[in-house]
Design a protein around this motif. Sequence first.
Motif, short mmCIF file in Angstrom:
data_model
loop_
_atom_site.label_atom_id
_atom_site.label_comp_id
_atom_site.label_asym_id
_atom_site.label_seq_id
_atom_site.Cartn_x
_atom_site.Cartn_y
_atom_site.Cartn_z
N SER A 192 0.72 -1.24 0.14
CA SER A 192 -0.10 -0.16 -0.06
C SER A 192 0.87 1.34 -0.11
O SER A 192 1.85 1.15 0.37
N ARG A 193 0.25 2.33 -0.32
CA ARG A 193 1.06 3.49 -0.21
C ARG A 193 0.94 4.18 1.18
O ARG A 193 -0.29 4.32 1.68
N HIS A 194 2.06 4.69 1.86
CA HIS A 194 2.03 5.11 3.05
C HIS A 194 2.28 6.55 3.24
O HIS A 194 3.32 7.30 2.45
N VAL A 195 1.99 7.05 4.36
CA VAL A 195 2.41 8.54 4.87
C VAL A 195 3.18 8.25 6.16
O VAL A 195 2.53 7.49 7.11
N HIS A 196 4.11 8.74 6.20
CA HIS A 196 5.40 8.75 7.15
C HIS A 196 5.50 9.84 7.97
O HIS A 196 5.35 10.90 7.52
N VAL A 197 5.39 9.60 9.63
CA VAL A 197 5.66 10.72 10.43
C VAL A 197 6.94 11.07 10.88
O VAL A 197 7.55 10.15 11.35
N SER A 198 7.82 12.06 10.59
CA SER A 198 8.83 12.42 11.20
C SER A 198 9.04 13.78 11.30
O SER A 198 9.04 14.70 10.27
N ARG A 199 9.36 14.48 12.51
CA ARG A 199 9.67 15.87 12.47
C ARG A 199 10.98 16.36 12.01
O ARG A 199 11.08 17.36 11.60
N ARG A 200 11.87 15.31 11.92
CA ARG A 200 13.30 15.73 11.12
C ARG A 200 13.13 15.34 9.76
O ARG A 200 14.16 15.55 9.13
N ILE A 220 6.54 4.46 0.76
CA ILE A 220 6.37 5.80 1.65
C ILE A 220 6.42 6.95 0.54
O ILE A 220 7.21 7.18 -0.23
N VAL A 221 5.14 7.35 0.32
CA VAL A 221 5.25 8.39 -0.66
C VAL A 221 4.89 9.73 -0.33
O VAL A 221 5.05 10.85 -0.89
N LEU A 231 -2.92 11.37 9.50
CA LEU A 231 -4.42 11.00 9.66
C LEU A 231 -5.27 11.60 8.90
O LEU A 231 -6.17 11.03 8.08
N ALA A 232 -5.05 13.17 8.74
CA ALA A 232 -5.96 13.95 7.92
C ALA A 232 -5.84 13.49 6.53
O ALA A 232 -6.59 13.36 5.52
N LEU A 233 -4.51 13.09 6.08
CA LEU A 233 -4.31 12.77 4.74
C LEU A 233 -4.73 11.25 4.51
O LEU A 233 -5.29 10.90 3.30
N ALA A 234 -4.56 10.45 5.43
CA ALA A 234 -5.06 8.99 5.31
C ALA A 234 -6.58 9.09 5.10
O ALA A 234 -7.20 8.19 4.26
N LYS A 235 -7.31 10.06 5.93
CA LYS A 235 -8.84 10.09 5.99
C LYS A 235 -9.37 10.43 4.51
O LYS A 235 -10.44 10.09 4.09
N VAL A 240 -1.94 5.01 3.84
CA VAL A 240 -1.99 4.31 5.03
C VAL A 240 -0.87 5.06 6.20
O VAL A 240 0.03 5.40 5.96
N ALA A 241 -1.62 5.34 7.24
CA ALA A 241 -1.15 5.90 8.26
C ALA A 241 -0.62 5.08 9.54
O ALA A 241 -1.64 4.31 9.86
N THR A 242 0.43 5.01 9.89
CA THR A 242 0.75 3.99 11.00
C THR A 242 1.06 5.04 12.32
O THR A 242 2.20 5.74 12.10
#
Length: 322
Positions: A192-200, A220-221, A231-235, A240-242
């Motif tokens: 699946s296509r993923h959104v990744h969370v990273s402050r850096r 990760i796109v 989560l806003a993007l995934a909604k 997919v947000a993890t």
Amino acid sequence: MARPDLNLLVTLDVLLEEGSVTRAGERLALSPSAMSRALARLRRATGDPLLVRAGRGLVPTPRALELRARVRGLVQEAEEVLRPAEKLDLATLERTFTLRSSDGFVERFGPALVAMVGRQAPGVRLRLTRKTRKDVGPLRDGGVDLETGVVEHAMPPDVLSRPLFTDRFIGVVRRKHPLSTGKVTPARYASSRHVHVSRRGLTEGLVDEALRPTGRRREIVTVVDGFGAALALAKASDLVATVPERHTANLRRGMCSFELPFRAPEVTVSLLWHVRLDADPAHRWLRDCVIGVCLRETGTEGTDGQAREPEEPGPGAAQATS
């Protein structure tokens, strides 16, 4: 210029009140000769006789009368400074506290915390800010009173911490997403296509390390700096947000959540504060409020299953070592 002996203020206060070297010595547990030496030092320091003989007693000079009220006030203020703090009165407490936290913490725990603080201390104002990077500078300089976050390394000796709860990562998609039905396998998840969370701005993290033993890699796109944005993007898309399960409970409403098809990474969220505030009664009370809310909201109350609102400030927590 030599620093004056401030102990002489107490001696002068008692001498002016008693008007007698003997009685002043008795109150201060000093011999007559020691009191006479103290009076001589006071006379040298002030450049005035202070007490002079009149018949069989002593009378204050005009300078002594001028100093009497000021000396009494100074001694009383010093006694107040050195006296233990009075019991905290939450009903009259007026203070602003700044709590810095990661994205999602306020949405998850903020309403209950604000309600608890409002019930116990109506005069307290909470300033809730988002943490954009990991640094202890705001705790040290007083810009932040409390902070939440994951302690990855040993903390410096002037920063204390207390674990709040352990969180694990889960997958989240919009309703009617392909992963919202059927068994989620490592292959389906990774493809699946993923959104990744990273402050850096990093493109991999704990989830990718946990996925690696399966022989798969996420596609990760998109990279964002907060769980709310992910989560806003995934909604609104097929991304997919993890995200941490407990941390994002409120943010995930209306979406489909699923357990990861591999060993899910876990993190421990802790409460941090500077050592200078550890013994402050009001700060201890607020720490207990945050701890109580997190225990209750995450269902980790303790052995008796009760999450109680703090009534009295509790003791400071031990320094974090990991």
